[in-house]
Design an enzyme around this catalytic site. Structure first.
Site, mmCIF file in Angstrom:
data_model
loop_
_atom_site.group_PDB
_atom_site.id
_atom_site.type_symbol
_atom_site.label_atom_id
_atom_site.label_comp_id
_atom_site.label_asym_id
_atom_site.label_seq_id
_atom_site.Cartn_x
_atom_site.Cartn_y
_atom_site.Cartn_z
ATOM 1 N N ASP A 167 0.854 -1.195 0.000
ATOM 2 C CA ASP A 167 0.000 0.000 0.000
ATOM 3 C C ASP A 167 0.884 1.237 0.000
ATOM 4 O O ASP A 167 2.068 1.176 0.364
ATOM 5 C CB ASP A 167 -0.929 0.024 1.222
ATOM 6 N N SER A 168 0.287 2.357 -0.358
ATOM 7 C CA SER A 168 1.007 3.625 -0.322
ATOM 8 C C SER A 168 1.388 4.007 1.108
ATOM 9 O O SER A 168 2.276 4.819 1.310
ATOM 10 C CB SER A 168 0.139 4.727 -0.937
ATOM 11 N N CYS A 198 -3.622 -0.844 -2.526
ATOM 12 C CA CYS A 198 -3.896 0.570 -2.807
ATOM 13 C C CYS A 198 -4.727 0.698 -4.095
ATOM 14 O O CYS A 198 -4.304 0.241 -5.156
ATOM 15 C CB CYS A 198 -2.559 1.286 -2.979
ATOM 16 N N GLU A 222 -5.675 9.801 8.337
ATOM 17 C CA GLU A 222 -4.245 9.730 8.696
ATOM 18 C C GLU A 222 -3.957 10.518 9.980
ATOM 19 O O GLU A 222 -3.111 10.146 10.762
ATOM 20 C CB GLU A 222 -3.392 10.336 7.570
ATOM 21 N N HIS A 280 -8.214 3.376 2.914
ATOM 22 C CA HIS A 280 -8.505 3.963 4.232
ATOM 23 C C HIS A 280 -9.980 3.903 4.605
ATOM 24 O O HIS A 280 -10.321 4.031 5.771
ATOM 25 C CB HIS A 280 -8.073 5.432 4.245
HETATM 26 N N1 DGL Z 1 -3.951 3.818 -0.616
HETATM 27 C C1 DGL Z 1 -4.677 4.870 -1.308
HETATM 28 C C2 DGL Z 1 -5.845 4.250 -2.078
HETATM 29 O O1 DGL Z 1 -6.329 3.187 -1.744
HETATM 30 C C3 DGL Z 1 -5.151 5.937 -0.352
HETATM 31 C C4 DGL Z 1 -4.035 6.739 0.271
HETATM 32 C C5 DGL Z 1 -3.204 7.494 -0.732
HETATM 33 O O2 DGL Z 1 -3.706 8.463 -1.349
HETATM 34 O O3 DGL Z 1 -2.059 7.112 -0.917
HETATM 35 O O4 DGL Z 1 -6.294 4.833 -3.035
#
Ligand code: DGL
Length: 259
Positions: A7-8, A70, A154, A184
């Site tokens: 994930d990011s 993500c 966050e 999220h």
């Molecule tokens: N992980 C990103 C998503 O699912 C959300 C957080 C980000 O913008 O990096 O789109």
């Protein structure tokens, strides 16, 4: 071979937890690119560069199956990874995303109108509408970028998140099903349900475990290569006490390692 989850940032831990609970016997490696989060407002080029680095890292950790938790990274990079990167550089590695399983889940009850919320990049990519229409061409899709939610979650600001959800929900009053298209958002699915009591809320933490279970059942060539030590490793690109706190809420004994 292990299962990698990418994930990011740390939002993907919600999905990792769901996978580990559904399929506990396998070995997992989580990588959150906390130094670059949020991806949702970055350019496709940046997102691809970061995601490629993440794939190389997970492959070096002996991950043979990688789930991109993500939505933004899935929207921008999955096709490239599957069609170009893997055949050339990692032919034994399988990379999956979260969008197709979510679309399948969204369409399973036959609703003809589906809402989608996600980061600006995910919504701009229009990937949910494209994939939904591939399966059900006359489905009506109402997509909304919801940029206030990732920063609020966050920052542990659930009052701000609720205020945003109250406003965003006004766009979906008459819509029978809503996809939460962001890692999220499972953390605020109760708030979406509260403001949209008659809408079926589709949250990825509730569906990804079953989807991976089904995938492995039908892909024995991958399943038989997975190691079964029940280990879990968690890596991030930047470590801070607040990240550890967030992660400990989901995994009380978590050890986050910085790469
Ligand atoms: N992980 C990103 C998503 O699912 C959300 C957080 C980000 O913008 O990096 O789109």
């Amino acid at each position: 071979m292990k299962i990698g989850v990418f994930d990011s940032g740390l939002g993907g831990l919600v999905i990792a937890k769901a996978l580990m609970e559904a399929l506990p016997k396998y070995d997992y490696v989580y990588y959150g690119d906390t130094v670059h989060v949020p991806y949702g407002e970055k350019t496709p080029g940046r997102i691809l560069a970061y995601t490629l680095d993440a794939m190389r890292f997970l492959i070096r950790q002996n991950c043979g199956l990688i789930i991109i938790a993500c939505n933004t990274a899935t929207a921008i990079t999955l096709r490239y990874l599957q069609k170009r990167f893997c055949p050339k550089f990692a032919p034994d590695v399988k990379i999956l995303g979260v969008i197709i399983p979510t679309v399948e889940e969204a369409l399973k009850n036959g609703e003809k109108m589906i809402g989608v919320v996600g980061t600006p990049t995910t919504i701009r990519s229009d990937i949910y509408a494209v994939e939904l229409k591939k399966i059900l061409p006359n489905v009506q899709v109402v997509s909304l970028s919801t940029p206030r939610l990732v920063p609020a979650i966050e920052n542990n600001d659930f009052i701000g998140a609720e205020k945003a959800i109250a406003e965003y929900s006004e766009n979906f009053n008459d819509i029978p099903a809503l996809i939460l298209g962001c890692t999220h958002y499972p953390l605020v699915k109760g708030l979406f349900q509260q403001y949209l009591p008659n809408t079926r809320i589709i949250a990825q933490d509730e569906l990804m475990g079953q989807k991976l279970f089904n995938y492995l059942k039908h892909h024995k060539e991958i399943e038989t290569k997975l190691s079964r030590g029940g280990t879990r490793q968690f890596f991030v690109s930047q470590l801070s006490p607040s990240y550890t706190q967030v992660a400990q809420k989901l995994f009380p004994n978590i050890q986050l390692e910085r790469i």
